[in-house]
Design an enzyme around this catalytic site. Structure first.
Site, mmCIF file in Angstrom:
data_model
loop_
_atom_site.group_PDB
_atom_site.id
_atom_site.type_symbol
_atom_site.label_atom_id
_atom_site.label_comp_id
_atom_site.label_asym_id
_atom_site.label_seq_id
_atom_site.Cartn_x
_atom_site.Cartn_y
_atom_site.Cartn_z
ATOM 1 N N LYS A 157 0.846 -1.206 0.000
ATOM 2 C CA LYS A 157 0.000 0.000 0.000
ATOM 3 C C LYS A 157 0.874 1.245 0.000
ATOM 4 C CE LYS A 157 -3.033 2.565 3.164
ATOM 5 N NZ LYS A 157 -3.695 2.532 4.492
ATOM 6 N N ASP A 171 -2.547 10.533 3.983
ATOM 7 C CA ASP A 171 -3.956 10.158 4.139
ATOM 8 C C ASP A 171 -4.666 11.140 5.050
ATOM 9 O OD1 ASP A 171 -6.385 8.904 4.224
ATOM 10 O OD2 ASP A 171 -5.749 7.329 5.619
ATOM 11 N N LYS A 212 -10.010 12.754 8.872
ATOM 12 C CA LYS A 212 -9.497 12.314 10.172
ATOM 13 C C LYS A 212 -9.435 13.484 11.146
ATOM 14 C CE LYS A 212 -6.296 8.867 8.222
ATOM 15 N NZ LYS A 212 -6.800 7.654 8.897
ATOM 16 N N ASP A 235 1.665 6.316 5.783
ATOM 17 C CA ASP A 235 0.663 5.380 5.263
ATOM 18 C C ASP A 235 1.118 4.691 3.978
ATOM 19 O OD1 ASP A 235 -1.713 4.147 5.886
ATOM 20 O OD2 ASP A 235 -2.969 5.561 4.813
ATOM 21 N N ASP A 287 -12.144 7.089 4.272
ATOM 22 C CA ASP A 287 -10.939 6.831 5.058
ATOM 23 C C ASP A 287 -10.564 5.348 5.049
ATOM 24 O OD1 ASP A 287 -8.752 7.530 6.586
ATOM 25 O OD2 ASP A 287 -9.823 7.417 8.494
ATOM 26 N N GLU A 294 -9.395 3.909 2.380
ATOM 27 C CA GLU A 294 -8.907 4.072 1.008
ATOM 28 C C GLU A 294 -7.823 3.076 0.636
ATOM 29 O OE1 GLU A 294 -5.650 5.123 3.149
ATOM 30 O OE2 GLU A 294 -7.694 5.757 3.579
ATOM 31 N N ARG A 323 -7.495 -0.060 1.093
ATOM 32 C CA ARG A 323 -7.992 -1.314 0.521
ATOM 33 C C ARG A 323 -8.478 -1.129 -0.917
ATOM 34 N NH1 ARG A 323 -12.155 -1.931 5.320
ATOM 35 N NH2 ARG A 323 -10.345 -0.923 6.275
#
Length: 489
Positions: free
Chosen positions: A258, A263, A270, A281, A340, A342, A344
């Protein structure tokens, strides 16, 4: 600090500090020879201090060794002496001792039959001396050790020990590369910069590197990647690195990492406190880039494909909205109920593509869910797979690498939480089992006949507190486990 191999005997070493390890129940020849050269003074001090090689104990001695005043540090390994984590922790203490004593040169000697232990020691010295100073106007000040030499206390076995030294140095360099990438601010390592870095490193390691830009992702139907990136104003990328061994490959492995370079949470934004470390991330992407590069240097006999989908998750005009439905690369439609969730989405398209590469197995790494460190704590990864043999192999690899990992179930009864009223699947489950439902979501995008394993590194990818092996920030977790998995399975 330079970590160097030395072919010198311990009695010919000219370092200001000599370090040896003491394992309970072992011969400890290096210790006994040092003690003999001190006329028993080291053993006498050990007796006075009740030092018997207990774990985390350090015996420091200064005196005459062969007509010259030297410092000696004896590091206890306790009864975990054959474990990677114990050796690394002990050698990190040796580095701390050398730093505190303000010596410029130090040397560590291990016994002749301990090439594996020597490798762990070399890794520890590289990891303990790591600093991220790329954006400081001046490097952080402190006592600097110029050189830490490593060798064996024997006349035989030097060839195997030297090979172990260089292999360990390559593994440690990969961990520190991962740390460097994860520690970089998002302003200087967005998707395009990450892809450019991957290209540069691939040239150095003689890997094949292909990069897809936004237009190519659109043409290929990777709309889930695009759905993450659309609100940021920063173009996404997908990096595909390929390594092929010189001899016939035993198997073909696809690694997926990933790569969310920042993010914000998208429109499901968030809280500020949760956003401050979100440059990390992309730790999964950094991990697989570092691992495939080290695998090439080490000559691993597997063909390896590394896929890194890269995007920034922003809140600008055009950002994906909760309730939007997007068709992914596989043709599966996804209802985005939480922007959030995202990571996946990136992985879904990458895993669908990975399934077309003739893989014997697929392994993905991601800082995917906050649920995982809530369940397992900040130091342990969770992994999920429906393939028991693959689970055992990864668990063995992580154990041999000294990294903590725990298998979580792919609980089929939670699949109902991913049912959508308007699409094939939605990108978030219910309140409970967040790491498991994320795994079930990803499983949907891997062909059923391909063994697949997902590793959630959300907890251990970053350290909130410094340790002797790692300053606060990126840890490089997972690189060593991945390399052990590639080499041994």
């Amino acid at each position: 600090m330079r970590v160097e191999w030395t072919g010198k005997r311990m009695d010919a070493c000219d370092a200001a500090l000599v370090v040896v390890l003491f394992r309970e129940g072992a011969d400890n020849r290096a210790f006994h020879d040092l003690d003999g050269r001190s006329d028993g003074a080291i053993r006498a001090q050990a007796s006075e201090e009740s030092f018997k090689g207990q774990e985390a104990r350090v015996l420091e001695w200064r005196g005459d060794l062969g007509g010259r005043t030297r410092r000696v540090a004896v590091i206890g390994l306790g009864d975990r002496g054959a474990a990677a984590a114990a050796v690394r922790d002990a050698v990190a203490k040796a580095y701390v001792v050398a730093t505190r004593q303000r010596v410029k040169t130090a040397a560590l000697f291990v016994d002749a039959d301990a090439s594996q232990l020597l490798g762990w020691a070399v890794e520890a010295l590289h990891l303990a001396s790591y600093r991220f100073d790329a954006h400081r106007s001046k490097p952080a000040t402190g006592a600097e050790i110029r050189k830490f030499a490593v060798g064996i206390h024997a006349t035989s076995g030097r060839s195997a020990a030297r090979a172990a030294f260089h292999e360990a140095a390559a593994r440690a360099a990969a961990v520190n590369l991962c740390r460097d990438l994860v520690n970089e601010p998002a302003s200087s390592l967005g998707p395009s910069q990450f892809a450019a870095t991957a290209r540069r490193i691939a040239r150095e390691k003689k890997l094949v590197c292909r990069v897809w830009n936004a237009a190519q992702l659109e043409r290929r139907g990777m709309r889930l990647v695009l759905a993450v990136a659309v609100g940021s104003g920063v173009e996404p990328r997908l990096v595909h690195l390929t390594y092929k061994p010189t001899r016939r490959a035993r198997r073909r492995v696809v690694l997926v990492g990933k790569g969310v370079t920042f993010d914000s949470g998208g429109l499901c934004i968030k809280p500020a406190r949760s956003m401050s470390d979100m440059k990390t991330d992309m730790a999964g992407g950094a991990l697989v880039l570092a691992a495939v590069c080290a695998a090439a240097e080490l000559g691993v006999d597997a063909e390896i494909h590394a896929l890194i989908p890269l995007a920034e998750n922003g809140v600008g005009p055009g950002a994906s909205r909760p309730g939007d439905v997007v068709e992914g690369y596989s043709g599966t439609t996804v209802e985005i109920v939480n922007t959030d969730c995202e990571g996946r989405l990136l992985l879904a398209d990458a895993l669908s593509y990975a399934s077309e590469l003739g893989a014997d197995e697929i392994v993905d790494f991601a800082t995917l869910t906050g649920s995982c460190p809530v369940a397992l704590g900040p130091c342990r990864a969770g992994f999920l797979t429906s393939d028991d043999a693959l689970a055992r192999r990864f668990e063995t690899a992580a154990g041999s690498a000294g990294e903590l990992a725990w298998r979580l179930p792919l609980a089929d009864e939670l699949e109902r939480d991913l049912r959508s009223d308007v699409a094939d699947i939605k990108n978030q489950g219910g309140r409970f089992g967040g790491t498991i439902t994320a795994g079930l979501f990803l499983k949907r995008f891997v062909k059923a006949e391909i063994p697949w394993l997902h590793v959630d590194i959300a907890g251990p990818a970053r350290a909130e507190h410094a340790t002797p092996l790692c300053p606060r920030g990126a840890t490089g977790y997972g690189v060593l486990s991945c390399l052990a998995f590639l080499a041994r399975s």
